[in-house]
Design an enzyme around this catalytic site. Structure first.
Site, PDB file in Angstrom:
ATOM      1  N   ASP A   1       0.830  -1.200   0.000  1.00 33.13           N
ATOM      2  CA  ASP A   1       0.000   0.000   0.000  1.00 33.13           C
ATOM      3  C   ASP A   1       0.870   1.258   0.000  1.00 33.13           C
ATOM      4  O   ASP A   1       2.066   1.196   0.291  1.00 33.13           O
ATOM      5  CB  ASP A   1      -0.963  -0.001   1.195  1.00 33.13           C
ATOM      6  CG  ASP A   1      -0.236  -0.074   2.539  1.00 33.13           C
ATOM      7  OD1 ASP A   1       0.849  -0.680   2.606  1.00 33.13           O
ATOM      8  OD2 ASP A   1      -0.748   0.483   3.529  1.00 33.13           O
TER       9      ASP A   1
ATOM     10  N   GLU B   1       0.186  -1.371   5.690  1.00 31.70           N
ATOM     11  CA  GLU B   1       1.257  -0.850   6.556  1.00 31.70           C
ATOM     12  C   GLU B   1       1.046   0.620   6.860  1.00 31.70           C
ATOM     13  O   GLU B   1       1.394   1.100   7.935  1.00 31.70           O
ATOM     14  CB  GLU B   1       2.623  -1.053   5.889  1.00 31.70           C
ATOM     15  CG  GLU B   1       3.808  -0.836   6.837  1.00 31.70           C
ATOM     16  CD  GLU B   1       4.321   0.595   6.911  1.00 31.70           C
ATOM     17  OE1 GLU B   1       5.095   0.898   7.841  1.00 31.70           O
ATOM     18  OE2 GLU B   1       3.955   1.433   6.061  1.00 31.70           O
TER      19      GLU B   1
HETATM   20 ZN   LIG Z   1       6.802   2.369   4.020  1.00 29.57          ZN
END
Ligand SMILES: [Zn+2]
Length: 434
Positions: free
Chosen positions: A83, A147
């Site tokens: 992401d 993340e």
């Molecule tokens: Zn990163």
């Protein structure tokens, strides 16, 4: 050495992955699946057997294991998130999801954080398949979702629900280390991540007596909150040197021939000039007020006022951090962690750290490799729950004037082709020797 095809593929993969928009706004609407499918297909072409795992539909993670030659050796985890943070096209010189390669530079959101590293991992693994190279240790490859938000659909989910996939892993390698840091005086450093501050995102609530704005009110929630926020924002956190930061200070000072006087760290930082940037955010905890919310009308005193503070604490200082927050908020303001993640500390005298240094040094002999502690956090915090020691090692050779820290989550994020190719060579060398 990685072959020419690997050096070409890393550019294609970075560009292709950037074109797959995996914007994570934190609201749960991110879709990593197309990027996960892309990565899984590239691994499968190299003979690996990737598995795809989702806690939430479309929030896909990919895990694969490359078997090593020594079954008694501990496994190594190599992970990268899929992401990216949002990008506003109007602010950019090139569309952030174009993946355009222009004048030897790959442009787009994720170019340094961290589709570059994802592409490097894929390129190296595929070149090994072509050459029949097998690592000594098992290497577990993980591409994660989420993340950039809570990791609940990504590394957190993998660590909680699929720990068996990481069996035998003792160390992990991922983002935010081994990039070129220019000190502005002709010297180059490659800081390798060996620790992270913990995350303490706090919500403060001040309570008071609601009432008319024209009356006497000694229990004004807004006044109480403002006072607490000011104390927190202005607080001078004491120095707390962790082993990694101590090692970083000592090694950087040695490069300049400066005597390391740790009894006066602020004076030492002054002497280090530009290189102080590598350590100054990690010699103490921090607490930055970031959001305020109170009231609805100018002549009405609200009964409650809320603020958010971005707190970060070094390894082994969380108790002290909490006690300080209790004191700074005072009796009229409550506080709690809205989101909390542990701090990490990794040894800098391990064989793995030495192998990372050696790999960088082999391709950048003019530069200095130094350990450093990250001021923020990564997926390594999630994998730490499985007993995996995390290092920050996503090698990139950046030209002077290319401010890596500014490109991270910044406008016009981009990465030179040469930087990616250097990364492939260094990663390849490190993984062969790890
Ligand atoms: Zn990163």
């Amino acid at each position: 050495m990685a072959d020419q095809l690997a050096l070409d593929e890393v550019v294609t993969f970075t560009s292709d992955l950037i074109r797959i928009d995996t914007t994570n706004r934190g609201g749960g609407d991110c879709q990593e699946r197309p990027a996960a499918e892309y990565a899984a297909a590239r691994l499968a072409e190299a003979g690996l057997e990737p598995v795809m795992l989702e806690r939430t539909l479309g929030r896909t993670n990919v895990v694969a294991r490359l078997e090593g030659t020594d079954p008694s050796a501990d496994a190594l985890l190599l992970h990268g998130h899929l992401d990216v943070v949002p990008a506003e096209p109007a602010d950019w010189s090139v569309h952030p999801f174009s993946g355009e390669v222009r004048d030897g530079v790959v442009w787009g959101r994720g170019a340094v954080d961290m589709k570059n590293m994802d592409a490097m991992i894929l390129s190296v693994v595929r070149s090994w398949a072509r050459e029949g190279v097998r690592p000594r240790r098992d290497i577990v490859i993980a591409f994660t979702a989420d993340e950039e938000a809570s990791a609940a659909d990504g590394a957190g989910f993998l660590a909680d629900r699929h720990p068996h996939l990481f069996e035998g892993c003792t160390e992990g390698v991922s983002e935010s280390g081994a990039y070129t840091f220019h000190d502005g005086q002709g010297r180059q450093f490659y800081p390798i991540g060996a620790g992270e501050r913990g995350t303490g995102w706090m919500r403060l609530t001040a309570r008071g007596r609601a009432g008319h704005g024209s009356k006497v009110n000694r229990e004004n929630a807004v006044t109480r909150l403002a006072a607490a926020v000011t104390r927190i924002g202005e607080h001078e956190w004491p120095l707390r040197l962790t082993p990694t930061v101590r090692a970083a200070l000592t090694e950087i000072a040695a490069v300049y021939g400066i005597e390391t006087d740790l009894s006066d760290v602020d004076a030492l930082l002054d002497k280090l000039g530009g290189a102080a940037k590598l350590v100054e955010a990690t010699v103490r905890n921090s607490s930055n007020p970031t959001m305020l919310d109170a009231g609805y009308k100018v002549n009405v005193i609200p009964g409650e006022a809320v603020a958010h503070v971005d707190g970060r604490f070094l390894p082994d200082t969380e108790d002290e951090f909490r006690a300080t927050m209790d004191r700074l908020t005072g009796p009229d303001v409550d506080w709690e962690f809205a989101h909390r993640e542990i701090a990490l500390q990794a040894p800098v005298d391990s064989p793995t750290f030495a192998a990372m240094r050696e790999a960088v040094q082999a391709f950048a002999p003019e530069a200095y490799t130094v350990p450093y502690c990250m001021s923020g956090g990564t997926d390594a915090k999630q994998f730490a729950r499985l007993g995996i020691t995390g290092y920050g090692f996503a090698p990139l050779k950046l030209p002077e004037g290319f401010d890596y820290q500014a490109l991270f989550h910044g406008v016009d994020e981009r990465v030179p082709v040469e930087a990616l190719q250097f990364g492939v060579q260094v990663l390849d060398r490190f993984l062969r020797s790890a």
